[in-house]
Design a protein around this motif. Structure first.
Motif, PDB file in Angstrom:
ATOM      1  N   MET A   1       7.682   7.788   4.641  1.00 42.23           N
ATOM      2  CA  MET A   1       7.566   8.458   3.351  1.00 42.23           C
ATOM      3  C   MET A   1       6.410   9.437   3.341  1.00 42.23           C
TER       4      MET A   1
ATOM      5  N   LEU B   1       9.340  -2.430   6.482  1.00 46.42           N
ATOM      6  CA  LEU B   1       8.622  -1.864   5.339  1.00 46.42           C
ATOM      7  C   LEU B   1       7.523  -0.920   5.807  1.00 46.42           C
TER       8      LEU B   1
ATOM      9  N   HIS C   1       7.447   0.904   8.528  1.00 43.04           N
ATOM     10  CA  HIS C   1       8.055   2.175   8.942  1.00 43.04           C
ATOM     11  C   HIS C   1       8.504   2.984   7.727  1.00 43.04           C
ATOM     12  N   GLY C   2       9.002   2.301   6.710  1.00 46.49           N
ATOM     13  CA  GLY C   2       9.404   3.009   5.503  1.00 46.49           C
ATOM     14  C   GLY C   2       8.241   3.716   4.845  1.00 46.49           C
TER      15      GLY C   2
END
Length: 206
Positions: free
Chosen positions: A161, A154, A156-157
């Motif tokens: 973004m 999460l 890294h996400g």
């Protein structure tokens, strides 16, 4: 002839050369910039420049490391600035956009230098991603009880973004303002991460 700069202590001269190199890389990009250009802006001879840096590549990497470190410090400080998660997301996104809105335009080293395919640059960017994603993951894991491996995914996400959005922002000729950009990104991030409630709170209700 170009007037040369006065003698400076070694560390002071090195900082001055880095400041001048940043201006040149920001204005021209890595590939168009030359050591001659940097020496001219710094008002030193090329031998003086080479006394401090073996070449343009090493000089660029030094600058990249410095400014990635500054951005990492700003983001981790924002993460630690509050225990309210919505405010934490907002503070972190604001810190990010404050960095890319800085007058020195150091963000161009990260997003617009033309060095995306350079192995040494890629390695330093990966270290930055891992460090910031890890800091985010610790907060997620502490708050939600999510396993660290899942929290890191999460993290890294989220950082991916905002980096993707910033890269797009850096290429626009007409950009949304700092506050608008920060708010839009914060809202998007919060809509996603708030779906993982604190462990003690249980699942959110519609």
């Amino acid at each position: 002839m170009t007037q040369r700069a006065k003698r400076l202590p070694r560390e002071q001269r090195r900082r001055q050369l880095l400041d001048c190199a940043l201006k040149v890389f920001v204005a021209q990009g890595y590939h168009s910039a030359s050591m001659d250009d940097i020496a001219d802006v710094a008002k030193v001879s090329k031998p003086v420049l080479y006394q401090h840096f073996p070449g343009k590549h090493e000089l660029f990497l030094d600058l990249l490391e410095t400014h990635l470190g500054q951005l990492e410090d700003m983001l981790t400080a924002a993460l630690a600035s509050t225990e309210d998660n919505k405010e934490r997301v907002s503070a972190t996104m604001t810190a990010f956009f404050e960095f890319i809105d800085r007058e020195d335009e150091a963000y161009r080293l990260i997003f617009a230098s033309g060095m995306d395919n350079d192995d040494a640059v890629t390695l330093r960017m990966e270290r930055f991603h891992d460090a910031v994603a890890g800091a985010i993951a610790e907060v997620i894991a502490d708050d939600t009880g999510q396993p660290m491996a899942e929290a890191t995914l999460l993290g890294h996400g989220l950082i991916g973004m905002v980096l993707s959005g910033a890269r797009h922002w850096s290429r626009l000729s007409e950009r949304p303002g700092l506050e608008v950009s920060s708010q839009l990104t914060s809202r998007l991030a919060w809509r996603g991460i708030s779906g993982f409630p604190k462990e003690s709170e249980g699942p959110e209700t519609a």
